[in-house]
Design a protein around this motif. Structure first.
Motif, PDB file in Angstrom:
ATOM      1  N   VAL A   1       3.994   1.416   2.227  1.00 23.01           N
ATOM      2  CA  VAL A   1       3.188   0.360   2.839  1.00 23.01           C
ATOM      3  C   VAL A   1       1.720   0.572   2.503  1.00 23.01           C
ATOM      4  O   VAL A   1       1.193   1.668   2.678  1.00 23.01           O
ATOM      5  CB  VAL A   1       3.357   0.366   4.375  1.00 23.01           C
TER       6      VAL A   1
ATOM      7  N   LEU B   1       3.448  -9.524   6.448  1.00 27.10           N
ATOM      8  CA  LEU B   1       3.666  -8.597   5.337  1.00 27.10           C
ATOM      9  C   LEU B   1       3.731  -9.410   4.063  1.00 27.10           C
ATOM     10  O   LEU B   1       4.131 -10.577   4.089  1.00 27.10           O
ATOM     11  CB  LEU B   1       4.994  -7.857   5.492  1.00 27.10           C
TER      12      LEU B   1
ATOM     13  N   CYS C   1       2.820  -0.152  -3.974  1.00 20.27           N
ATOM     14  CA  CYS C   1       3.608  -0.150  -2.741  1.00 20.27           C
ATOM     15  C   CYS C   1       4.526  -1.365  -2.666  1.00 20.27           C
ATOM     16  O   CYS C   1       4.293  -2.380  -3.324  1.00 20.27           O
ATOM     17  CB  CYS C   1       2.710  -0.072  -1.508  1.00 20.27           C
TER      18      CYS C   1
ATOM     19  N   ALA D   1       0.563  -4.797   4.280  1.00 18.97           N
ATOM     20  CA  ALA D   1       0.542  -5.220   5.681  1.00 18.97           C
ATOM     21  C   ALA D   1      -0.875  -5.558   6.087  1.00 18.97           C
ATOM     22  O   ALA D   1      -1.832  -4.973   5.592  1.00 18.97           O
ATOM     23  CB  ALA D   1       1.090  -4.109   6.571  1.00 18.97           C
TER      24      ALA D   1
ATOM     25  N   VAL E   1       5.130  -3.075   0.101  1.00 19.41           N
ATOM     26  CA  VAL E   1       4.723  -4.013   1.135  1.00 19.41           C
ATOM     27  C   VAL E   1       3.223  -3.908   1.376  1.00 19.41           C
ATOM     28  O   VAL E   1       2.675  -2.811   1.399  1.00 19.41           O
ATOM     29  CB  VAL E   1       5.469  -3.678   2.455  1.00 19.41           C
TER      30      VAL E   1
END
Lengths: 381, 542
Positions: free
Chosen positions: B313, B262, B356, B360, B358
């Protein structure tokens, strides 16, 4: 296996009842019985020069003057038409007759040649079969809401007549879906008919706007409408005129709304095979004749009175003075014939799409240039 | 040496039979005439095509340099297709060439045909056996199915199936959910689907190891049993040890891989947290304006608060990272909201804009996106565990479902239409095959005390197969060719896609030639395969 014929029969009956109940019927394509009328016509084919083929490419195109000769000899005009777009080209299930805006322009050409608007036969074509039908000579002219594009004009070997209907691609969605623009369709499914410019336009517009979507490509207008009506798609795209016409056939027309976006330019008009310039001229000037007549206020009701008009422009147009039609291989009064039998552009429009029809489509760009539209006829002189 | 006519016969044999009554001469003449007519017909067709093409003009064969030649007949196929295809087994964009569009169509045809052949064979086999069953209801039902289906056109059945059955299912928002994660609606069927991650291969080694262990145990314990006569619990120990190895491998691959990562801002509280879970909990707490959140407190949050505090995310669509992280966050009870992007760089750009909390993705990808940021040092990589296999769950997002495996209504309609139709024909072939096996064989099997199942499996079917295979081949070919009706139910098969190509390019002859060649290749492959199988099951004659 036929030891139990009753079982089979019962199952068949059940199946067919289900089919009928669910209404997945197909349009029966019945051809009109052509009325052949022998009209003595003096055909003077002007000696056109060799077709101006683009250099380098060895092209053999339709021979000049050939089509008009063929049509005259046959005694009727073969039009490539549509059977499934109400208002434009539609096989009326009650009368078993073709009717619509495009069909009326077929009748206009037939009227100009034979003085009989019924001296023509509509050959129903689909989006996919229409071009081969014209290329192979199965039809003389294609008047089937077909968009004028450079590739169709050049690589398909066609010539486009004057635009009869200025259209643009639109998008229809369910009113309560809350979608107000194309961005709202992100991730959704869009129903589109195969073999149309709309399929490519949709891809181009969505790509330009960077909107991810799934197309559902169906074979014909009826299947596309059906799939959308059942809720398989979030959006239904085709030319706006088509959307308006298809909307009347939906289960609940008022539940749907056409978005206020125009995704493309769609000039619709008649096509002929490239190379027969004379035939192209016939189609073009019959179309212009309807526009010219509207400009001059000549209608099917007053055309015979107008023959005695004092205005030389009117007299030239109707062939009372001069012999403009002869150079086309038609008669001098070809335009008078068109207006007498079919009417001027405004009459054709109102009759098929106007306020008294279910479509009530505003003239918009399809008004005369003098009224803010795009319709403009070159002078008849 | 010359043969002189014998004077006793009065005349030579040649003059005795005039040539027009000589069977050999007539035979040769007939063959010549036949060859002539075939050649004439072919050249007439060829001439027609050539004339038609010429009438269409040289634009049909434009080369890149502007000249026109037959060599360049297929040059147009390299230009951009610029139309979309709904279902694509391989990656395809509107900027790809017509060739690629054609390949997508061909793969769709192959897909529906291959699955259709397997399913229709099973259906046909079952129905063929059922027709001959002693159970009155079963045999009548099967006979009824065969008669109804065989005697109605496939196109009608497809329309019926698509418009009257499948599209009558509830709309997406009112989907039937027969099981958790399963959505059944007029937009198709969506199922949870396992997704293989990058650590699947290492784990696969453990799976193979476990299988070897299983085999070895069965073999060794069996040998000991035979040698010592002492019974051992080998059917307990063999699978148990095998499964233990596989499970240990699962844990090991999870612990010793660093594929998933992440990207979070260094300024967030994740940096100070002892582990990713508590770090992400702190992020949620920050979103909600709370000093901290314990796992217990997280569990007691109500729906609205969870939605408000949901971790935002950014992730690439359809990448294994998405279901992997989703499973992880769910196990930690952390609320989250995934925003999916078509490409990884779009997800990176959204993260850079602060859309966002994070980002990923796979580690290499995240590292690359971090390097592309204005201030790479301001962002921190957090490692996330990766399971070898994660379950992707379908979820409603916007106008459609994302994740899981989806079976579209069009594919389902075409597949089931073809299977039901062809199954009826195969059932008849199976029935005929079974009936061709002499009754004595069945009687002998019963006399030996075989059960009905054994009789069918061991005695009747192997002999029936010889009769069944040749006509079965043509049914398989029929199914493949019938799949060209796909456009009726809007499935983008070879014909549907090439219709669009034809319409856009106007090259009717070239496109039709390509379609014919494609079907020819597929059909020849199927019949070659079945002929090979037929030779294997055929009676060996000496």
């Amino acid at each position: 296996m036929n030891r139990k014929p009753y079982l089979m029969l019962t199952s068949l009956v059940v199946l067919s009842l289900l089919l009928v109940a669910c209404g997945t019927s197909t349009i029966e394509v019945t051809r009109e019985v052509p009325v052949t009328v022998e009209v003595p016509v003096t055909v003077e084919v002007p000696v056109a020069g060799t077709p101006a083929a683009p250099v380098r490419v060895p092209v053999v195109f339709a021979e000049a003057g050939e089509t008009l000769k063929t049509v005259t000899a046959r005694g009727r005009l073969l039009c490539g038409g549509n059977a499934a777009v109400p208002g434009f080209g539609y096989l009326d299930p009650n009368t078993q007759q073709y009717a619509g805006f495009d069909i009326d322009f077929c009748k206009a050409i037939a009227a100009a040649i034979f003085d009989d608007p019924e001296a023509m036969e509509v050959i129903a074509t689909t989006g996919t079969t229409r071009f081969p039908a014209l290329q192979s000579g199965e039809v003389d002219v294609l008047i089937r809401n077909t968009t004028w594009t450079i590739s169709r004009d050049t690589s398909l070997g066609f010539d486009f007549g004057p635009t009869t209907f200025y259209d643009g691609q639109g998008m229809m969605v369910l009113k309560d879906s809350g979608i107000t623009n194309l961005q709202g369709l992100a991730g959704g499914t869009v129903c589109v008919q195969q073999g149309t410019t709309t399929e490519k336009n949709l891809a181009d517009v969505m790509r330009a706007l960077n909107i991810g979507y799934e197309p559902l490509v169906l074979a014909d207008a009826q299947a596309t409408r059906e799939a959308y009506d059942q809720g398989r798609c979030d959006g239904f795209t085709t030319d706006k005129s088509g959307l308006v016409s298809q909307q009347t056939l939906l289960a609940d027309p008022s539940a749907h709304v056409i978005l206020d976006v125009t995704m493309s330019k769609e000039p619709l008009g008649p096509l002929t095979r490239h190379g027969d310039n004379n035939w192209g001229d016939v189609v073009a000037w019959v179309t212009y004749c309807t526009i010219q007549a509207e400009e001059l206020g000549i209608t099917s009701a007053n055309v015979d009175d107008m023959l005695g008009s004092d205005d030389p422009v009117v007299l030239n147009t109707l062939g009372v003075e001069g012999d403009l039609g002869l150079a086309l291989g038609l008669t001098a009064d070809f335009c008078a014939r068109v207006i007498r039998h079919v009417g001027n552009y405004g009459e054709i429009y109102d009759h098929n799409l106007g306020p008294d029809t279910p479509f009530n489509l505003p003239r918009g760009q399809n008004a005369l240039y003098s009224e803010g539209g795009l319709l403009y006829s070159p002078p008849f002189r | 040496m010359t043969i002189r006519p014998s004077p006793r016969e009065g005349a030579s044999p040649a003059s005795a039979i005039p040539f027009w009554r000589d069977v050999r001469v007539l035979g040769v003449l007939a063959q010549l005439a036949f060859v002539f007519f075939v050649a004439a017909a072919l050249s007439w067709i060829g001439n027609n095509v050539a004339q038609g093409l010429q009438a269409l003009g040289g634009a049909q064969f434009l080369c890149d340099d502007g000249t026109s030649s037959f060599r360049c007949a297929f040059n147009f196929m390299s230009s951009a297709a610029s139309f979309d295809i709904g279902e694509k087994p391989i990656d395809y964009q509107t900027t790809d060439s017509y060739w690629r569009a054609l390949t997508v169509g061909l793969l769709n045809t192959v897909k529906v045909s291959a699955i259709g052949i397997v399913l229709s064979t099973l259906l046909g086999l079952f129905t063929g056996v059922a027709v001959l069953s002693n159970n009155w209801l079963l045999s009548r039902l099967a006979a009824g199915y065969i008669d109804v289906i065989r005697n109605t056109p496939l196109l009608v059945q497809l329309f019926f199936l698509y418009f009257a059955v499948i599209l009558q299912l509830p709309p997406l928002r009112e989907s039937l959910q027969p099981a958790p994660g399963v959505f059944l609606s007029q937009r198709g069927i969506a199922l949870p689907w396992p997704v293989l991650t990058a650590s699947f291969l290492p784990w696969l080694a453990f799976v193979i190891l476990g299988l070897i262990q299983f085999q070895l145990m069965v073999f060794l314990l069996g040998q000991r049993e035979r040698q010592t006569g002492k019974l051992s619990n080998r059917w307990l120990w063999a699978p148990l040890t095998g499964v233990i190895i596989i499970l240990i491998g699962w844990q090991l691959t999870i612990s010793f891989n660093s594929n998933q990562a992440l990207l979070v801002s260094r300024a967030s509280r994740v940096a100070q947290a002892p582990n990713p879970a508590s770090g992400l909990e702190a992020l949620v707490a920050k979103r909600l304006g709370l000093p901290q959140l314990t796992p217990d407190a997280l569990a007691t949050l109500d729906e609205a608060t969870r939605a408000e505090g949901a971790l935002q995310v950014c992730v690439e669509k359809d990448s294994p990272s998405e279901p992997n992280l989703a499973a992880q966050l769910k196990s930690w009870n952390i609320p989250f909201k995934m925003t999916r992007f078509d490409r990884a760089d779009q997800a990176g750009a959204a993260y850079a804009e602060g859309a966002c909390d994070v980002l990923a993705g796979e580690r290499t990808l995240v590292v690359a996106e971090r390097a592309a940021l204005e201030n790479p040092d301001g962002h921190l990589l957090v490692s996330i565990q990766e399971s070898p296999v994660v379950l992707s769950l379908p979820q409603l997002e916007g106008l459609n479902l994302v994740g899981g495996a989806r079976l579209t209504p069009e594919f389902a309609a075409l597949l089931f239409g073809l299977v039901i139709y062809t199954g009826a024909f195969i059932a008849e072939i199976v029935r005929a095959g079974i009936q061709s096996v002499a009754r004595g064989q069945s009687e002998a099997a019963r006399a030996l005390g075989l059960t009905e199942g054994q009789r069918l499996r061991l005695v009747v079917l192997p002999q029936a197969l010889r009769v069944i295979i040749p006509p079965l081949t043509s049914q398989y070919l029929n199914l493949t060719k019938n799949s060209s009706l796909a456009i009726a139910v809007a499935f983008p098969d070879l014909v549907a896609v090439t219709n669009t190509i034809l319409n856009q390019s106007g090259r009717a002859v070239q496109v039709v030639v390509l379609v014919m060649l494609s079907y020819l290749v597929v059909s020849l492959a199927i019949s070659a395969l079945l002929n090979w199988y037929n030779r294997r099951v055929a009676l060996v004659e000496r």
